[in-house]
Design a protein around this motif. Structure first.
Motif, mmCIF file in Angstrom:
data_model
loop_
_atom_site.group_PDB
_atom_site.id
_atom_site.type_symbol
_atom_site.label_atom_id
_atom_site.label_comp_id
_atom_site.label_asym_id
_atom_site.label_seq_id
_atom_site.Cartn_x
_atom_site.Cartn_y
_atom_site.Cartn_z
ATOM 1 N N VAL A 85 -16.017 33.679 -11.348
ATOM 2 C CA VAL A 85 -14.740 32.969 -11.272
ATOM 3 C C VAL A 85 -14.490 32.683 -9.805
ATOM 4 O O VAL A 85 -14.586 33.584 -8.963
ATOM 5 C CB VAL A 85 -13.567 33.816 -11.830
ATOM 6 C CG1 VAL A 85 -12.253 33.074 -11.679
ATOM 7 C CG2 VAL A 85 -13.802 34.180 -13.277
ATOM 8 N N ILE B 109 -14.886 28.379 -13.533
ATOM 9 C CA ILE B 109 -15.293 29.486 -14.392
ATOM 10 C C ILE B 109 -16.702 29.163 -14.873
ATOM 11 O O ILE B 109 -16.928 28.097 -15.448
ATOM 12 C CB ILE B 109 -14.324 29.624 -15.588
ATOM 13 C CG1 ILE B 109 -12.921 29.998 -15.103
ATOM 14 C CG2 ILE B 109 -14.840 30.628 -16.593
ATOM 15 C CD1 ILE B 109 -11.874 30.008 -16.197
ATOM 16 N N LEU C 53 -10.045 37.541 -15.991
ATOM 17 C CA LEU C 53 -9.731 36.451 -16.924
ATOM 18 C C LEU C 53 -8.936 36.949 -18.123
ATOM 19 O O LEU C 53 -8.032 36.259 -18.596
ATOM 20 C CB LEU C 53 -11.014 35.758 -17.380
ATOM 21 C CG LEU C 53 -11.702 34.914 -16.312
ATOM 22 C CD1 LEU C 53 -13.056 34.437 -16.801
ATOM 23 C CD2 LEU C 53 -10.827 33.739 -15.899
ATOM 24 N N ALA D 101 -12.256 30.529 -20.301
ATOM 25 C CA ALA D 101 -12.004 31.938 -20.021
ATOM 26 C C ALA D 101 -12.334 32.795 -21.242
ATOM 27 O O ALA D 101 -12.930 33.870 -21.115
ATOM 28 C CB ALA D 101 -10.553 32.146 -19.598
#
Length: 184
Positions: A45, A22, A94, A108
């Motif tokens: 991501v 991420i 996310l 996230a």
């Protein structure tokens, strides 16, 4: 998007926790020199794995970009595959898997906050030749989100000199968002 079963979301969240990345990266397309600070950043991501069927499953459940990675420097390495989402789609993804994340939960959260600045964060500007620039509020919130992401990634390291918690940053960011629309 059709309803995705919780078991599949939990499985994919586990893949993000274990095999994923991420990040907030600089845009590959570049940014004009007069663009706002933070304008050339993109949410990303990724999930990496040597199992093509697993990457295909993730892409079937949540369509993204899939590519093959070949290690030319060492032919003994297996080919790998990556699945990737960018921008607002990454933030939505996310937010959907957030309840199932464990190790990358804080990362996230930081990306979700950054993602909230993607829609209504531009203002009309004569300084940029009539183009759009990020509002000062959006620039500030993006900087806070980037700082929160760095903090989340370094939490397990020896660098614990920050005197604030990630939750405080997220709360502060969300309390000041969204700003009023500035483009007429």
């Amino acid at each position: 998007m059709p309803e995705i079963p919780e078991t599949q979301l939990a499985y994919i969240a586990g893949l993000v926790d274990g095999e994923g990345c991420i990040s907030i990266d600089k845009s590959a397309t570049g940014v004009r020199r007069y663009a706002s600070p933070g304008a050339g950043l993109i949410l990303r991501v990724r999930i990496y794995n040597c199992s093509k069927p697993m990457i295909d499953f993730v892409n079937q459940v949540w369509p993204g970009y899939v590519r093959k990675i070949t290690w030319k420097s060492n032919p003994k390495h297996l080919d790998a595959y990556s699945w990737e989402l960018l921008g607002k789609r990454a933030a939505i993804f996310l937010n959907t898997i957030l309840p199932f994340l464990i190790t990358k939960y804080d990362e996230a959260n930081a990306l979700i906050v950054f993602g909230e600045t993607l829609d209504a964060s531009w203002k009309c500007s004569s300084d940029s030749g009539g183009g759009l620039q990020l509002t000062p509020e959006a620039v500030r919130l993006r900087r806070l989100a980037v700082t929160a992401l760095r903090y989340a990634k370094s939490r397990n390291s020896m660098r614990k000199s920050q005197s604030w918690s990630l939750e405080e940053v997220i709360t502060r960011v969300k309390a000041n968002w969204p700003p009023p629309s500035t483009c007429v």
